[in-house]
Design an enzyme around this catalytic site. Sequence first.
Site, short mmCIF file in Angstrom:
data_model
loop_
_atom_site.label_atom_id
_atom_site.label_comp_id
_atom_site.label_asym_id
_atom_site.label_seq_id
_atom_site.Cartn_x
_atom_site.Cartn_y
_atom_site.Cartn_z
N VAL A 119 0.86 -1.18 0.00
CA VAL A 119 0.00 0.00 0.00
C VAL A 119 0.89 1.23 0.00
O VAL A 119 1.81 1.36 0.81
CB VAL A 119 -0.94 0.00 1.23
CG1 VAL A 119 -1.66 1.34 1.35
CG2 VAL A 119 -1.95 -1.13 1.12
N ALA A 144 4.78 4.01 2.66
CA ALA A 144 4.21 2.78 2.10
C ALA A 144 4.44 1.65 3.10
O ALA A 144 5.24 1.78 4.03
CB ALA A 144 4.89 2.43 0.77
N LYS A 145 3.75 0.57 2.93
CA LYS A 145 4.00 -0.63 3.75
C LYS A 145 3.37 -1.81 3.05
O LYS A 145 2.44 -1.66 2.26
CB LYS A 145 3.39 -0.45 5.13
CG LYS A 145 3.88 -1.40 6.18
CD LYS A 145 5.32 -1.14 6.58
CE LYS A 145 5.56 -1.18 8.05
NZ LYS A 145 6.37 -0.19 8.62
N GLY A 146 3.86 -2.99 3.35
CA GLY A 146 3.27 -4.18 2.74
C GLY A 146 3.77 -5.42 3.42
O GLY A 146 4.33 -5.36 4.52
N ASP A 201 10.92 -5.29 8.16
CA ASP A 201 9.93 -4.99 9.19
C ASP A 201 9.77 -6.29 10.00
O ASP A 201 10.71 -7.08 10.05
CB ASP A 201 8.62 -4.53 8.50
CG ASP A 201 7.70 -3.78 9.45
OD1 ASP A 201 7.85 -2.57 9.60
OD2 ASP A 201 6.80 -4.42 10.05
#
Length: 430
Positions: free
Chosen positions: A69, A114-116, A155
């Site tokens: 995202v 962003a991150k996913g 992460d």
Amino acid sequence: MTTRILKKKKLPKQGMLDNVMRQFDHAADIIDLNPNIRKILEVTNNELVVHFPARMDDGAVEVFTGYRVQHNNSLGPYKGGLRYHPTVDIDAARALAMWMTWKTALAGLPYGGAKGGIQLDPTKYSNSELERITRRFTYALGDNIGPELDIPAPDVNTNAQTMAWILDTYMSTKSPAERSTNLHVVTGKPVGAGGSEGRDRATGYGVFLTIKFWAENKKVDLKDKKFIVQGFGNVGYWAAHFLEKEGAVLTAVQDAYGSIANANGISVETLFEYSVANKGSILGFSGSHTIDNADFFGLDCDIIIPAALGNQITAENAQRIRAYLIAEGANGPTDVEAEEILLKKGIDIIPDILCNSGGVIGSYFEWLQNRNGEIWTLEEVMQKLEKKLRESFIRVSETSENRKVDMRTAAFIIAIGRLEETYVQRGIFP
Ligand code: GLU
């Protein structure tokens, strides 16, 4: 890719997305954020969901779901980690992407958020399976990531090795001319594969530094102060390592398998060696006894470092907290209800977007080195990190004092203000 109005959906109360939206709304109300800019910031720019197969060691094929995202890129390329965990879903990725936007804006970095990640339990897969899963995920992400577009990093449950696989896969699918100039498509790489000295400890060191700056402000001596850590991964371990060097005493640790305590102190390095030998778990460490997970946050201590997952400190356990400082190594560990209780009790919270921002600042240094063909020493990296974090900490403290708000609200006010300024100056196309 689709764009979605976050607010249209009724959010499950106390989910991470509900949390970050409430934090955003609170600060946006205080600064009376331009309503048009508010509309832009409360949605994510792009959301990618991929389903992809990977071959298991026994020859069977499993299909996985991955997410990326991209919340906002008005200040620069999208930036943020990839996590491998059963709780990864679209709402978690949205929430974590938004936090990245505020984190990079607060730190004054030329990045968006962003991150996913992949919804999976990595303990159920072998190393070679994880490699194939990571490579297929990278392939599925395709040109939605890139060194000047969207730059992933480690992460929860991902690390330097994961980044090396992503780099290698990304490079292998590019033309020969692009292969040597794209090292900065991911950060948090092993040093030998183009990573930066110090990136491994940057998040934990940053957590420690923000605690140190807080203590200096409050004239608290960290020597002999008792601290407890939830999560003994990269962030929890390094934060504990530096706090112990400063004379503070680790008295309890919780990980995914359980909780251990010793009021007289737990040696950080001995526990770390034990956990490495014990497949990553702290349980059974001889210098401690096991306690109930439910009793962990209520232990008698001065500082709590939640360095695991979101929504760990809730209305249920906040009442029992006796520490006077919570330093958020994790993203979103304290929910909004818990925060109200803690602030009423006079407990300070160093908010995630400040407390754990050493990680993405370290990533920025790695990205700069790759981009400019430079190699910095560990000392240089640590010095620059300290300087940047100190500046952020001072800005947050001053804003908190001037506006008479808690540190999280102050941090959000600074971050949102930065984005508001850029939108006002740039206007809206066409
Ligand atoms: N995953 C880390 C975070 O939540 C680091 C992100 C990055 O370095 O891009 O801040």
